[in-house]
Design a protein around this motif. Structure first.
Motif, PDB file in Angstrom:
ATOM      1  N   VAL A   1       0.847  -1.190   0.000  1.00 27.03           N
ATOM      2  CA  VAL A   1       0.000   0.000   0.000  1.00 27.03           C
ATOM      3  C   VAL A   1       0.888   1.246   0.000  1.00 27.03           C
ATOM      4  O   VAL A   1       2.041   1.195   0.429  1.00 27.03           O
ATOM      5  CB  VAL A   1      -0.937   0.037   1.235  1.00 27.03           C
ATOM      6  N   ASN A   2       0.347   2.341  -0.497  1.00 22.71           N
ATOM      7  CA  ASN A   2       1.034   3.622  -0.418  1.00 22.71           C
ATOM      8  C   ASN A   2       0.629   4.311   0.873  1.00 22.71           C
ATOM      9  O   ASN A   2      -0.567   4.375   1.185  1.00 22.71           O
ATOM     10  CB  ASN A   2       0.673   4.509  -1.611  1.00 22.71           C
ATOM     11  N   VAL A   3       1.599   4.797   1.619  1.00 23.01           N
ATOM     12  CA  VAL A   3       1.345   5.502   2.870  1.00 23.01           C
ATOM     13  C   VAL A   3       2.133   6.809   2.864  1.00 23.01           C
ATOM     14  O   VAL A   3       3.115   6.944   2.128  1.00 23.01           O
ATOM     15  CB  VAL A   3       1.733   4.644   4.099  1.00 23.01           C
ATOM     16  N   PRO A   4       1.716   7.771   3.668  1.00 22.24           N
ATOM     17  CA  PRO A   4       2.471   9.030   3.732  1.00 22.24           C
ATOM     18  C   PRO A   4       3.893   8.806   4.235  1.00 22.24           C
ATOM     19  O   PRO A   4       4.143   7.922   5.053  1.00 22.24           O
ATOM     20  CB  PRO A   4       1.686   9.879   4.740  1.00 22.24           C
ATOM     21  N   ASP A   5       4.805   9.607   3.749  1.00 25.22           N
ATOM     22  CA  ASP A   5       6.165   9.611   4.263  1.00 25.22           C
ATOM     23  C   ASP A   5       6.089   9.948   5.756  1.00 25.22           C
ATOM     24  O   ASP A   5       5.432  10.915   6.143  1.00 25.22           O
ATOM     25  CB  ASP A   5       6.975  10.669   3.508  1.00 25.22           C
ATOM     26  N   PRO A   6       6.718   9.169   6.630  1.00 25.52           N
ATOM     27  CA  PRO A   6       6.594   9.398   8.068  1.00 25.52           C
ATOM     28  C   PRO A   6       7.051  10.780   8.539  1.00 25.52           C
ATOM     29  O   PRO A   6       6.455  11.354   9.456  1.00 25.52           O
ATOM     30  CB  PRO A   6       7.462   8.311   8.684  1.00 25.52           C
ATOM     31  N   CYS A   7       8.065  11.337   7.920  1.00 23.85           N
ATOM     32  CA  CYS A   7       8.541  12.661   8.322  1.00 23.85           C
ATOM     33  C   CYS A   7       7.496  13.719   7.979  1.00 23.85           C
ATOM     34  O   CYS A   7       7.196  14.601   8.783  1.00 23.85           O
ATOM     35  CB  CYS A   7       9.874  12.956   7.637  1.00 23.85           C
ATOM     36  N   ARG A   8       6.921  13.624   6.794  1.00 24.67           N
ATOM     37  CA  ARG A   8       5.859  14.554   6.389  1.00 24.67           C
ATOM     38  C   ARG A   8       4.626  14.367   7.268  1.00 24.67           C
ATOM     39  O   ARG A   8       3.948  15.324   7.620  1.00 24.67           O
ATOM     40  CB  ARG A   8       5.498  14.343   4.928  1.00 24.67           C
ATOM     41  N   PHE A   9       4.340  13.113   7.616  1.00 30.06           N
ATOM     42  CA  PHE A   9       3.210  12.821   8.485  1.00 30.06           C
ATOM     43  C   PHE A   9       3.394  13.486   9.842  1.00 30.06           C
ATOM     44  O   PHE A   9       2.442  14.029  10.415  1.00 30.06           O
ATOM     45  CB  PHE A   9       3.058  11.299   8.640  1.00 30.06           C
ATOM     46  N   ALA A  10       4.618  13.465  10.358  1.00 29.62           N
ATOM     47  CA  ALA A  10       4.907  14.095  11.650  1.00 29.62           C
ATOM     48  C   ALA A  10       4.624  15.591  11.613  1.00 29.62           C
ATOM     49  O   ALA A  10       3.983  16.138  12.518  1.00 29.62           O
ATOM     50  CB  ALA A  10       6.357  13.852  12.044  1.00 29.62           C
ATOM     51  N   VAL A  11       5.093  16.262  10.567  1.00 29.79           N
ATOM     52  CA  VAL A  11       4.871  17.711  10.456  1.00 29.79           C
ATOM     53  C   VAL A  11       3.383  17.991  10.249  1.00 29.79           C
ATOM     54  O   VAL A  11       2.830  18.935  10.818  1.00 29.79           O
ATOM     55  CB  VAL A  11       5.737  18.315   9.331  1.00 29.79           C
ATOM     56  N   HIS A  12       2.716  17.144   9.471  1.00 27.05           N
ATOM     57  CA  HIS A  12       1.267  17.275   9.277  1.00 27.05           C
ATOM     58  C   HIS A  12       0.532  17.174  10.619  1.00 27.05           C
ATOM     59  O   HIS A  12      -0.328  17.997  10.936  1.00 27.05           O
ATOM     60  CB  HIS A  12       0.782  16.183   8.317  1.00 27.05           C
ATOM     61  N   LYS A  13       0.873  16.171  11.426  1.00 27.95           N
ATOM     62  CA  LYS A  13       0.231  15.994  12.729  1.00 27.95           C
ATOM     63  C   LYS A  13       0.507  17.178  13.651  1.00 27.95           C
ATOM     64  O   LYS A  13      -0.351  17.585  14.431  1.00 27.95           O
ATOM     65  CB  LYS A  13       0.694  14.690  13.394  1.00 27.95           C
ATOM     66  N   LEU A  14       1.700  17.730  13.553  1.00 26.18           N
ATOM     67  CA  LEU A  14       2.062  18.906  14.339  1.00 26.18           C
ATOM     68  C   LEU A  14       1.123  20.065  14.005  1.00 26.18           C
ATOM     69  O   LEU A  14       0.572  20.722  14.900  1.00 26.18           O
ATOM     70  CB  LEU A  14       3.510  19.283  14.039  1.00 26.18           C
ATOM     71  N   ILE A  15       0.906  20.287  12.726  1.00 25.26           N
ATOM     72  CA  ILE A  15       0.042  21.382  12.274  1.00 25.26           C
ATOM     73  C   ILE A  15      -1.417  21.098  12.620  1.00 25.26           C
ATOM     74  O   ILE A  15      -2.129  21.970  13.124  1.00 25.26           O
ATOM     75  CB  ILE A  15       0.228  21.624  10.767  1.00 25.26           C
ATOM     76  N   VAL A  16      -1.872  19.878  12.369  1.00 23.84           N
ATOM     77  CA  VAL A  16      -3.266  19.519  12.653  1.00 23.84           C
ATOM     78  C   VAL A  16      -3.579  19.692  14.134  1.00 23.84           C
ATOM     79  O   VAL A  16      -4.662  20.152  14.507  1.00 23.84           O
ATOM     80  CB  VAL A  16      -3.559  18.074  12.190  1.00 23.84           C
ATOM     81  N   SER A  17      -2.635  19.354  14.990  1.00 22.10           N
ATOM     82  CA  SER A  17      -2.879  19.472  16.435  1.00 22.10           C
ATOM     83  C   SER A  17      -3.159  20.919  16.836  1.00 22.10           C
ATOM     84  O   SER A  17      -3.923  21.173  17.768  1.00 22.10           O
ATOM     85  CB  SER A  17      -1.700  18.921  17.225  1.00 22.10           C
ATOM     86  N   ILE A  18      -2.551  21.860  16.139  1.00 20.54           N
ATOM     87  CA  ILE A  18      -2.751  23.283  16.424  1.00 20.54           C
ATOM     88  C   ILE A  18      -4.101  23.763  15.920  1.00 20.54           C
ATOM     89  O   ILE A  18      -4.740  24.624  16.517  1.00 20.54           O
ATOM     90  CB  ILE A  18      -1.612  24.112  15.765  1.00 20.54           C
ATOM     91  N   GLU A  19      -4.563  23.186  14.813  1.00 21.15           N
ATOM     92  CA  GLU A  19      -5.779  23.665  14.165  1.00 21.15           C
ATOM     93  C   GLU A  19      -7.059  23.085  14.749  1.00 21.15           C
ATOM     94  O   GLU A  19      -8.144  23.559  14.440  1.00 21.15           O
ATOM     95  CB  GLU A  19      -5.707  23.365  12.671  1.00 21.15           C
ATOM     96  N   ARG A  20      -6.957  22.079  15.584  1.00 20.17           N
ATOM     97  CA  ARG A  20      -8.171  21.473  16.143  1.00 20.17           C
ATOM     98  C   ARG A  20      -8.852  22.430  17.122  1.00 20.17           C
ATOM     99  O   ARG A  20      -8.200  23.184  17.833  1.00 20.17           O
ATOM    100  CB  ARG A  20      -7.836  20.166  16.843  1.00 20.17           C
ATOM    101  N   SER A  21     -10.166  22.353  17.157  1.00 20.59           N
ATOM    102  CA  SER A  21     -10.953  23.205  18.051  1.00 20.59           C
ATOM    103  C   SER A  21     -10.795  22.730  19.493  1.00 20.59           C
ATOM    104  O   SER A  21     -10.398  21.586  19.743  1.00 20.59           O
ATOM    105  CB  SER A  21     -12.426  23.142  17.655  1.00 20.59           C
TER     106      SER A  21
END
Length: 109
Positions: free
Chosen positions: A20-40
């Protein structure tokens, strides 16, 4: 960010295995960092989970694959002011969990 440069991984089950294709783990980490800030505020539990996932991956990358982390960080910072604000806010929040994550080494040149 997260959908760019996916990697292949194997998924195993009783019925067999599949690539399966999965996100690059390093990019996923930065994505999660940003998403955590944007959550209500109502999504505080999810935001905390996102932050801990980001912290685990960022800790690994800062210790073992720092060049990849710097390259991903540099790419995110180059995307504009909004991205820089969110990733800086995420970094401030994750810093206590990942003391080895050096903000100075992650800055864009």
């Amino acid at each position: 960010l997260i959908l760019e440069h996916p990697i292949q991984a194997a998924v195993f089950s009783q019925e067999g295995s599949v690539l399966v294709n999965v996100p690059d783990p390093c990019r996923f980490a930065v994505h999660k960092l940003i998403v955590s800030i944007e959550r209500s505020p109502a999504q505080r539990v999810k935001a905390t989970k996102d932050m801990h996932q980001a912290a685990a991956l960022l800790s690994y990358y800062s210790s073992h694959r720092a060049d990849e982390l710097r390259a991903t960080w540099k790419e995110v910072l180059a995307r504009g002011a909004g991205w820089r604000r969110r990733v800086a806010a995420g970094h401030r929040r994750v810093a206590p969990l990942v003391p080895e994550l050096d903000a100075a080494s992650l800055q864009a040149p």
